[in-house]
Design a protein around this motif. Structure first.
Motif, PDB file in Angstrom:
ATOM      1  N   ILE A  18     -88.433  28.447  88.076  1.00  6.05           N
ATOM      2  CA  ILE A  18     -87.006  28.570  88.418  1.00  6.05           C
ATOM      3  C   ILE A  18     -86.832  28.596  89.934  1.00  6.05           C
ATOM      4  CG2 ILE A  18     -85.009  30.103  88.328  1.00  6.05           C
ATOM      5  CD1 ILE A  18     -85.438  28.639  85.758  1.00  6.05           C
ATOM      6  N   ARG A  19     -87.719  29.356  90.611  1.00  4.05           N
ATOM      7  CA  ARG A  19     -87.643  29.427  92.073  1.00  4.05           C
ATOM      8  C   ARG A  19     -87.780  28.031  92.678  1.00  4.05           C
ATOM      9  NH1 ARG A  19     -89.048  34.973  93.110  1.00  4.05           N
ATOM     10  NH2 ARG A  19     -90.775  34.774  91.658  1.00  4.05           N
ATOM     11  N   GLU A  20     -88.717  27.249  92.138  1.00  2.00           N
ATOM     12  CA  GLU A  20     -88.932  25.899  92.659  1.00  2.00           C
ATOM     13  C   GLU A  20     -87.698  25.018  92.478  1.00  2.00           C
ATOM     14  OE1 GLU A  20     -93.627  25.661  91.414  1.00  2.00           O
ATOM     15  OE2 GLU A  20     -92.377  23.880  91.223  1.00  2.00           O
ATOM     16  N   VAL A  21     -87.222  24.958  91.246  1.00  3.64           N
ATOM     17  CA  VAL A  21     -86.127  24.019  90.965  1.00  3.64           C
ATOM     18  C   VAL A  21     -84.805  24.533  91.525  1.00  3.64           C
ATOM     19  CG1 VAL A  21     -87.280  23.224  88.884  1.00  3.64           C
ATOM     20  CG2 VAL A  21     -85.554  25.021  88.724  1.00  3.64           C
ATOM     21  N   CYS A  76     -84.381  22.828  94.666  1.00  5.97           N
ATOM     22  CA  CYS A  76     -84.183  21.423  94.313  1.00  5.97           C
ATOM     23  C   CYS A  76     -82.769  21.173  93.834  1.00  5.97           C
ATOM     24  CB  CYS A  76     -85.183  21.014  93.231  1.00  5.97           C
ATOM     25  SG  CYS A  76     -84.996  19.330  92.633  1.00  5.97           S
ATOM     26  N   SER A  77     -82.212  22.169  93.137  1.00  6.93           N
ATOM     27  CA  SER A  77     -80.878  21.974  92.559  1.00  6.93           C
ATOM     28  C   SER A  77     -79.783  22.060  93.606  1.00  6.93           C
ATOM     29  CB  SER A  77     -80.620  23.024  91.471  1.00  6.93           C
ATOM     30  OG  SER A  77     -80.337  24.282  92.046  1.00  6.93           O
ATOM     31  N   LYS A  78     -80.148  22.520  94.827  1.00  9.81           N
ATOM     32  CA  LYS A  78     -79.154  22.562  95.891  1.00  9.81           C
ATOM     33  C   LYS A  78     -78.781  21.161  96.341  1.00  9.81           C
ATOM     34  CE  LYS A  78     -80.066  27.067  98.011  1.00  9.81           C
ATOM     35  NZ  LYS A  78     -80.535  27.770  99.214  1.00  9.81           N
ATOM     36  N   GLU A  79     -79.764  20.246  96.284  1.00  7.13           N
ATOM     37  CA  GLU A  79     -79.499  18.871  96.676  1.00  7.13           C
ATOM     38  C   GLU A  79     -78.596  18.217  95.633  1.00  7.13           C
ATOM     39  OE1 GLU A  79     -83.355  17.238  96.702  1.00  7.13           O
ATOM     40  OE2 GLU A  79     -84.181  18.829  97.945  1.00  7.13           O
ATOM     41  N   GLY A  80     -77.676  17.403  96.123  1.00  2.00           N
ATOM     42  CA  GLY A  80     -76.818  16.677  95.202  1.00  2.00           C
ATOM     43  C   GLY A  80     -75.579  17.438  94.787  1.00  2.00           C
ATOM     44  N   GLU A  81     -75.337  18.583  95.448  1.00  2.00           N
ATOM     45  CA  GLU A  81     -74.106  19.308  95.126  1.00  2.00           C
ATOM     46  C   GLU A  81     -72.953  18.710  95.913  1.00  2.00           C
ATOM     47  OE1 GLU A  81     -74.369  23.359  96.388  1.00  2.00           O
ATOM     48  OE2 GLU A  81     -75.719  22.852  98.015  1.00  2.00           O
ATOM     49  N   LEU A 128     -90.014  18.277  79.547  1.00  2.00           N
ATOM     50  CA  LEU A 128     -89.502  19.386  78.737  1.00  2.00           C
ATOM     51  C   LEU A 128     -89.162  20.610  79.574  1.00  2.00           C
ATOM     52  CD1 LEU A 128     -91.777  19.215  75.579  1.00  2.00           C
ATOM     53  CD2 LEU A 128     -89.479  18.330  75.915  1.00  2.00           C
ATOM     54  N   VAL A 129     -90.148  21.131  80.281  1.00  2.80           N
ATOM     55  CA  VAL A 129     -89.938  22.406  80.967  1.00  2.80           C
ATOM     56  C   VAL A 129     -89.138  22.251  82.243  1.00  2.80           C
ATOM     57  CG1 VAL A 129     -91.084  24.552  81.523  1.00  2.80           C
ATOM     58  CG2 VAL A 129     -92.279  22.835  80.189  1.00  2.80           C
ATOM     59  N   ARG A 130     -89.634  21.382  83.132  1.00  2.00           N
ATOM     60  CA  ARG A 130     -88.979  21.268  84.422  1.00  2.00           C
ATOM     61  C   ARG A 130     -87.570  20.694  84.296  1.00  2.00           C
ATOM     62  NH1 ARG A 130     -91.847  21.553  89.092  1.00  2.00           N
ATOM     63  NH2 ARG A 130     -90.559  21.324  90.975  1.00  2.00           N
ATOM     64  N   GLY A 131     -87.414  19.715  83.425  1.00  2.00           N
ATOM     65  CA  GLY A 131     -86.091  19.139  83.214  1.00  2.00           C
ATOM     66  C   GLY A 131     -85.095  20.180  82.754  1.00  2.00           C
ATOM     67  N   GLY A 132     -85.527  20.994  81.796  1.00  3.07           N
ATOM     68  CA  GLY A 132     -84.644  22.049  81.294  1.00  3.07           C
ATOM     69  C   GLY A 132     -84.344  23.085  82.356  1.00  3.07           C
ATOM     70  N   ALA A 133     -85.365  23.424  83.143  1.00  2.76           N
ATOM     71  CA  ALA A 133     -85.173  24.416  84.204  1.00  2.76           C
ATOM     72  C   ALA A 133     -84.180  23.907  85.243  1.00  2.76           C
ATOM     73  CB  ALA A 133     -86.515  24.731  84.859  1.00  2.76           C
ATOM     74  N   GLU A 134     -84.308  22.631  85.604  1.00  2.00           N
ATOM     75  CA  GLU A 134     -83.395  22.061  86.600  1.00  2.00           C
ATOM     76  C   GLU A 134     -81.953  22.077  86.112  1.00  2.00           C
ATOM     77  OE1 GLU A 134     -84.750  18.205  87.668  1.00  2.00           O
ATOM     78  OE2 GLU A 134     -86.428  18.937  88.877  1.00  2.00           O
ATOM     79  N   ALA A 143     -76.632  24.522  86.444  1.00  2.00           N
ATOM     80  CA  ALA A 143     -75.476  25.133  85.775  1.00  2.00           C
ATOM     81  C   ALA A 143     -75.238  26.547  86.298  1.00  2.00           C
ATOM     82  CB  ALA A 143     -75.697  25.144  84.268  1.00  2.00           C
ATOM     83  N   ALA A 144     -76.310  27.306  86.455  1.00  2.75           N
ATOM     84  CA  ALA A 144     -76.180  28.692  86.914  1.00  2.75           C
ATOM     85  C   ALA A 144     -75.621  28.738  88.334  1.00  2.75           C
ATOM     86  CB  ALA A 144     -77.535  29.390  86.857  1.00  2.75           C
ATOM     87  N   ARG A 145     -76.099  27.827  89.180  1.00  5.47           N
ATOM     88  CA  ARG A 145     -75.587  27.759  90.547  1.00  5.47           C
ATOM     89  C   ARG A 145     -74.108  27.414  90.543  1.00  5.47           C
ATOM     90  NH1 ARG A 145     -77.648  27.206  95.348  1.00  5.47           N
ATOM     91  NH2 ARG A 145     -76.171  25.535  95.774  1.00  5.47           N
ATOM     92  N   GLY A 146     -73.745  26.452  89.679  1.00  2.89           N
ATOM     93  CA  GLY A 146     -72.349  26.052  89.597  1.00  2.89           C
ATOM     94  C   GLY A 146     -71.449  27.176  89.125  1.00  2.89           C
ATOM     95  N   LEU A 147     -72.031  28.148  88.430  1.00  2.00           N
ATOM     96  CA  LEU A 147     -71.260  29.274  87.915  1.00  2.00           C
ATOM     97  C   LEU A 147     -71.241  30.439  88.893  1.00  2.00           C
ATOM     98  CD1 LEU A 147     -70.614  27.809  85.529  1.00  2.00           C
ATOM     99  CD2 LEU A 147     -72.052  29.250  84.131  1.00  2.00           C
TER     100      LEU A 147
END
Lengths: 131, 131
Positions: A118-121, A124-129, B92-98, B103-107
């Motif tokens: 979760i920490r890693e992604v 990563c999830s910050k990009e593309g916002e 499976l794992v990383r895709g789901g985590a991302e 979603a969590a960041r967006g919330l």
DNA sequence: TAAACCGTACTATGCGAATAATACAGTCGC
DNA sequence: GCGACTGTATTATTCGCATAGTACGGTTTA
């Protein structure tokens, strides 16, 4: 007025459910406040590029869950109470976390590995916002 | 023989995709090894209570991704290489985590809140696991 | 009041997923 | 070789989602 600018429709999931989800996300994030007006069915369908019936289906679902109120003939508006916010938050965040945790466990991950992932992604999830 | 005992079909997602996902989970978790035989289309469809064509559709998708090999007339068997395991794990794992992190960041959640939430639901996800 | 807008309802059509029932050709064990 | 199994392909039917077009009655507002 409730905004649907940030809604990007994707295939693989019913459109009316994506609309419902967008409203719930808005409620949880605070973008939608109590009493906010919705665009009319026709205008919203034009904005999203979908059929008015699809929007109506989403609104019907939202009204059944108590997130919006519709007076026949007048504009619909959002109904946001602390209870509704809590319910949406639980449904969106915690539900997703549980399903992912279950999947990760089933794949043999440990808690520490999951947290590290979760920490890693997260970065990563910050990009593309959107700005 | 690859087992499908733990597969609980749910509505809301195409059955053939659920079958594909079950195999990928088995590959990642180690439950499915290279060369393991699949039940025949007919037997598997009877076990799952779905149509043989639905199973065939899943098998076709699996073969196109290189996870199984099918010789017309003979049993199909799994093809598990380190590359395939890595690919499935990432999907499976990383895709789901991302997707959950996004979603969590967006919330409006922060990283610390997200990690704490995972910690909470992790224990919760232990309940209800099959022995 | 009257026009313009609103929510709501209805029928019909197209499409993909899943089901159902076959049919055909290849492989295996006896 | 023969029968029982296998994978594969075909057509038809049902169902939910989305679309399209239309219609009715209530609300707003100029």
């Amino acid at each position: 007025m409730i905004s649907f600018e940030g809604l990007r429709l994707e295939e693989g999931q019913p459109i009316y459910q994506q609309i419902v989800l967008h409203v719930k996300r808005g409620v949880v994030s605070g973008a939608i406040a109590d009493g906010d007006e919705l665009p009319s069915r026709r205008i919203l369908s034009a904005v999203l590029g979908v059929n008015p019936n699809t929007v109506q289906k989403a609104c019907r679902a939202l009204e059944e869950e108590g997130l919006i109120a519709s007076h026949a003939g007048a504009r619909s508006f959002a109904v946001v109470t602390p209870e509704i916010i809590a319910a949406c938050r639980a449904e969106l965040v915690r539900g997703g976390a549980e399903s992912w945790a279950r999947a990760a466990r089933g794949l043999g991950l440990g808690l520490d590995e999951a947290l590290e992932l979760i920490r890693e992604v997260w970065d990563c999830s910050k990009e593309g916002e959107e700005p």
